[in-house]
Motif scaffolding. Structure first.
Motif, PDB file in Angstrom:
ATOM      1  N   PRO A 123       5.401  -7.271   4.308  1.00 19.81           N
ATOM      2  CA  PRO A 123       4.975  -6.016   4.668  1.00 19.81           C
ATOM      3  C   PRO A 123       3.467  -5.772   4.787  1.00 19.81           C
ATOM      4  N   GLU A 124       3.033  -4.660   5.520  1.00 19.54           N
ATOM      5  CA  GLU A 124       1.781  -4.543   5.691  1.00 19.54           C
ATOM      6  C   GLU A 124       1.312  -3.843   4.115  1.00 19.54           C
ATOM      7  N   PRO A 125       0.013  -4.330   3.816  1.00 18.84           N
ATOM      8  CA  PRO A 125      -0.132  -4.210   2.410  1.00 18.84           C
ATOM      9  C   PRO A 125      -0.678  -2.538   2.188  1.00 18.84           C
ATOM     10  N   LYS A 126      -0.509  -1.908   1.185  1.00 19.79           N
ATOM     11  CA  LYS A 126      -0.805  -0.501   1.096  1.00 19.79           C
ATOM     12  C   LYS A 126      -2.254  -0.295   0.592  1.00 19.79           C
ATOM     13  N   VAL A 127      -2.671  -1.401   0.122  1.00 21.77           N
ATOM     14  CA  VAL A 127      -4.228  -1.462  -0.283  1.00 21.77           C
ATOM     15  C   VAL A 127      -4.745  -2.415   0.443  1.00 21.77           C
ATOM     16  N   LEU A 128      -5.931  -2.387   0.984  1.00 21.06           N
ATOM     17  CA  LEU A 128      -6.757  -3.281   1.582  1.00 21.06           C
ATOM     18  C   LEU A 128      -7.569  -4.108   0.799  1.00 21.06           C
ATOM     19  N   LYS A 129      -7.200  -5.167   0.387  1.00 22.73           N
ATOM     20  CA  LYS A 129      -8.032  -6.208  -0.551  1.00 22.73           C
ATOM     21  C   LYS A 129      -7.416  -7.614  -0.351  1.00 22.73           C
TER      22      LYS A 129
END
Length: 325
Positions: A123-129
């Motif tokens: 899944p493409e992460p919802k939060v960029l970290k």
């Protein structure tokens, strides 16, 4: 026939001498500034984060994906994939209609060394970290035997996965099963010929067009329900080692990436877009940009930067080709 290292190194020099400077302005072009990214081989515009482009290194960098902010060229998140073992030759990345990232560990520089290759899905992460994400691994085989490939595309409407093999004399478009299986082998079957030495490909966001690129050119196709029809040549910018292509999130631009340290991502107006100076693909003329908007050859050349780029392109390309021959 495999080109000799000296032939391609010379070609890289010609390309580097003609390459325009790239401005760091998002969909107007940017430079990847992360010193870890020296072999950017795939490119995908984020669906969840405007202005973010996903990329990865070629070869044995590891199970890493990088989220690059196109407004600054800086990496804003590094994803470590788990559940995939040790990647062999990651060459492509795409995003499906489910919002998942599809990563193609599909390279085979010996053109038949691997009896199977892999696709990873996460899944493409919802939060960029910086984070670790579990990926599903799929085993892939081709109906007509092993081959080298660098282009993986997920149709944005059907979610079906396609691969274009890399053949100097022209290759084929391979279609995967309607749904990938994580427990069995996924057989990809040839469904169309592609008259190009393909290094990457991408579907338009509406799924109506397929764009494929090589080192020195590209071809636009209408999807036509999977029965692709050639539109013409793409205006591919001249780059040191042109490896990747993706549509911008809104579909107005085609973004072209290249390998190398501080590599540039250069835009061209997508076929049929209404951007300033946009042009339809041409059946005649060269495959590299001649003029007009979109970051082709219209910008001024910076002599100092070009000299450095030329030297780097030759040394980098020659070293890599020697390593792979």
């Amino acid at each position: 026939m495999r080109r000799s290292p000296s032939f391609l190194a010379g070609a890289l020099l010609v390309v580097a001498l003609a390459a325009p400077a790239v401005a760091d302005s998002g969909d107007d072009g940017f430079t990847i500034k992360d010193p870890r990214i020296t072999e950017s081989s795939g490119l995908a515009a984020s669906h969840a984060h405007p202005g973010i482009y996903w990329t990865h290194n070629d070869s044995d960098d590891g199970a890493y994906l990088y989220a690059v902010d196109s407004s600054t060229g800086k990496t804003v998140a590094t994803i470590t994939m788990t559940g995939v073992g040790a990647p062999r030759d990651v060459e492509a990345i795409s995003i499906g209609p489910d919002g998942d990232l599809y990563v193609g560990d599909i390279g085979d520089n010996l053109g038949g060394k691997w009896s199977y290759v892999w696709i990873y899905k996460l899944p493409e992460p919802k939060v960029l970290k910086d984070q670790t994400i579990h990926a599903t691994q799929y085993v892939v085989k081709y109906a007509d035997g092993p081959r080298n490939a660098e282009a993986l595309m997920v149709h944005p409407k059907t979610g079906r996965v396609y691969i274009a093999d890399k053949d100097e004399d022209g290759g084929h478009l391979y279609e995967g099963p309607a749904q990938l299986s994580s427990t069995g082998t996924n057989i990809f079957k040839p469904v169309a010929t592609i008259d190009l030495w393909v290094t990457d490909g991408a579907f338009s966001p509406d799924g109506k067009q397929l764009a494929v690129r090589g080192y020195f050119g590209g071809i636009a196709y209408t999807w036509n329900g999977g029965k692709i029809k050639r539109q013409g040549r793409l205006n591919v910018p001249l780059q040191g080692q042109g490896e990747s292509i993706t549509y911008s999130a809104d579909g107005s631009k085609l973004m072209y990436g290249s390998e190398g340290a501080d590599s540039g991502v250069q835009p061209e107006n997508a076929p049929g877009s209404s951007g300033s100076g946009s042009k339809s693909p041409s059946e005649g003329g060269g495959s590299a940009s001649g003029s007009g908007g979109g970051g082709g050859m219209s910008g001024g050349l910076k002599v100092g930067a070009i000299a450095v780029a030329a030297a780097f392109a030759v040394l980098f390309g020659f070293r890599r080709l020697l390593r792979r021959n």
